[in-house]
Design a protein around this motif. Sequence first.
Motif, PDB file in Angstrom:
ATOM      1  N   ASP A 123      52.713  34.684  34.977  1.00  0.00           N
ATOM      2  CA  ASP A 123      51.316  34.193  34.963  1.00  0.00           C
ATOM      3  C   ASP A 123      50.961  34.510  36.618  1.00  0.00           C
ATOM      4  O   ASP A 123      51.871  34.645  37.417  1.00  0.00           O
ATOM      5  CB  ASP A 123      51.004  32.945  34.664  1.00  0.00           C
ATOM      6  N   SER A 124      49.635  34.653  36.958  1.00  0.00           N
ATOM      7  CA  SER A 124      49.223  34.993  38.371  1.00  0.00           C
ATOM      8  C   SER A 124      48.084  34.326  38.559  1.00  0.00           C
ATOM      9  O   SER A 124      47.029  34.259  37.792  1.00  0.00           O
ATOM     10  CB  SER A 124      49.167  36.537  38.477  1.00  0.00           C
ATOM     11  N   THR A 125      47.887  33.662  39.792  1.00  0.00           N
ATOM     12  CA  THR A 125      46.716  32.983  40.228  1.00  0.00           C
ATOM     13  C   THR A 125      46.164  33.816  41.357  1.00  0.00           C
ATOM     14  O   THR A 125      46.783  33.887  42.476  1.00  0.00           O
ATOM     15  CB  THR A 125      47.115  31.558  40.421  1.00  0.00           C
ATOM     16  N   ARG A 126      44.804  34.170  41.132  1.00  0.00           N
ATOM     17  CA  ARG A 126      44.071  35.126  42.065  1.00  0.00           C
ATOM     18  C   ARG A 126      43.323  34.337  43.025  1.00  0.00           C
ATOM     19  O   ARG A 126      42.339  33.686  42.765  1.00  0.00           O
ATOM     20  CB  ARG A 126      43.403  36.048  41.335  1.00  0.00           C
ATOM     21  N   LEU A 127      43.888  34.104  44.078  1.00  0.00           N
ATOM     22  CA  LEU A 127      43.307  33.204  44.986  1.00  0.00           C
ATOM     23  C   LEU A 127      42.362  33.720  46.125  1.00  0.00           C
ATOM     24  O   LEU A 127      41.356  33.578  46.459  1.00  0.00           O
ATOM     25  CB  LEU A 127      44.558  32.632  46.218  1.00  0.00           C
ATOM     26  N   LEU A 128      42.394  35.284  45.965  1.00  0.00           N
ATOM     27  CA  LEU A 128      41.365  36.137  46.605  1.00  0.00           C
ATOM     28  C   LEU A 128      41.346  37.313  45.892  1.00  0.00           C
ATOM     29  O   LEU A 128      42.220  37.930  45.332  1.00  0.00           O
ATOM     30  CB  LEU A 128      41.780  36.486  48.094  1.00  0.00           C
ATOM     31  N   LEU A 129      39.861  37.662  45.497  1.00  0.00           N
ATOM     32  CA  LEU A 129      39.640  39.031  44.700  1.00  0.00           C
ATOM     33  C   LEU A 129      38.802  39.699  45.329  1.00  0.00           C
ATOM     34  O   LEU A 129      38.344  39.350  46.510  1.00  0.00           O
ATOM     35  CB  LEU A 129      39.101  38.341  43.307  1.00  0.00           C
ATOM     36  N   ALA A 130      38.479  40.883  44.748  1.00  0.00           N
ATOM     37  CA  ALA A 130      37.609  41.996  45.579  1.00  0.00           C
ATOM     38  C   ALA A 130      36.281  41.329  45.976  1.00  0.00           C
ATOM     39  O   ALA A 130      35.944  41.735  47.094  1.00  0.00           O
ATOM     40  CB  ALA A 130      37.305  43.005  44.304  1.00  0.00           C
ATOM     41  N   GLY A 131      35.859  40.316  45.344  1.00  0.00           N
ATOM     42  CA  GLY A 131      34.416  39.903  45.628  1.00  0.00           C
ATOM     43  C   GLY A 131      34.402  39.015  46.727  1.00  0.00           C
ATOM     44  O   GLY A 131      33.307  38.649  47.449  1.00  0.00           O
ATOM     45  N   ASP A 132      35.567  38.964  47.186  1.00  0.00           N
ATOM     46  CA  ASP A 132      35.827  38.061  48.379  1.00  0.00           C
ATOM     47  C   ASP A 132      35.795  38.700  49.700  1.00  0.00           C
ATOM     48  O   ASP A 132      35.427  38.292  50.939  1.00  0.00           O
ATOM     49  CB  ASP A 132      36.977  37.140  48.622  1.00  0.00           C
TER      50      ASP A 132
END
Lengths: 130, 130
Positions: free
Chosen positions: A22-31
């Motif tokens: 599993d993966s928790t996305r703490l920063l994404l492109a929208g940031d």
Amino acid sequence: MIVRDLHAARETDRLVKSDGWDSTRLLLAGDDMGFSFHITRIHENTSHVFHYKHHFESVYCVSGEGSIEDLATGTVHPIRPGIMYALDQHDRHRLTAKSEMVMACCFNPPVTGKEVHRKDGSYAPVTETA
Amino acid sequence: MIVRDLHAARETDRLVKSDGWDSTRLLLAGDDMGFSFHITRIHENTSHVFHYKHHFESVYCVSGEGSIEDLATGTVHPIRPGIMYALDQHDRHRLTAKSEMVMACCFNPPVTGKEVHRKDGSYAPVTETA
């Protein structure tokens, strides 16, 4: 300033669950940081073939033990806390966890959050997920 | 594929020591990943003002406890394992370690490895270090 807590983020749709990881996305492109940042858990006694044809990824092992095999050469590198690998050649690879591995991952270009791994082990390029 | 070991890298010039903190640069601009990746230790009972005017930085706490103060607003956020902060506004901030904090840091644009913190808390822009 953005401040996020992994434990809280795991209760939201920032957590993406797949088969054996599993993966928790703490920063994404929208940031708008120019990269994305994920905490990924590879479950104990699992093995995965990944191939990020459209992204550069670096992975730092926070905890756990396993290995990464470069599928172009057959070379196997042990993974343990303190080991970082970087897929600067978009390297196709097999990731194997002996114990649960917690990994800090950076992607460039940043992941949008809509990707899933495709059958070939890649994430779609941004143009296919935007 | 690049594979590097934090413990080995700390014995090389990838380790940069400063007053109250050190940083081991596992990926630098020359690795052509589009970001750099560092493991930074903030020493126990130290406090530091940083201001990356020319970089975006994300910081994930692997171990240790402390806080970050947003110097524009005075807001203080606790830092503990699992907390990530991202300086998406090039935020001037004060970082305080109660116990030694080990942080996984990503910079965009990538750090070249030649920067030192200037008196104003910033790193020089790439054009001044290239």
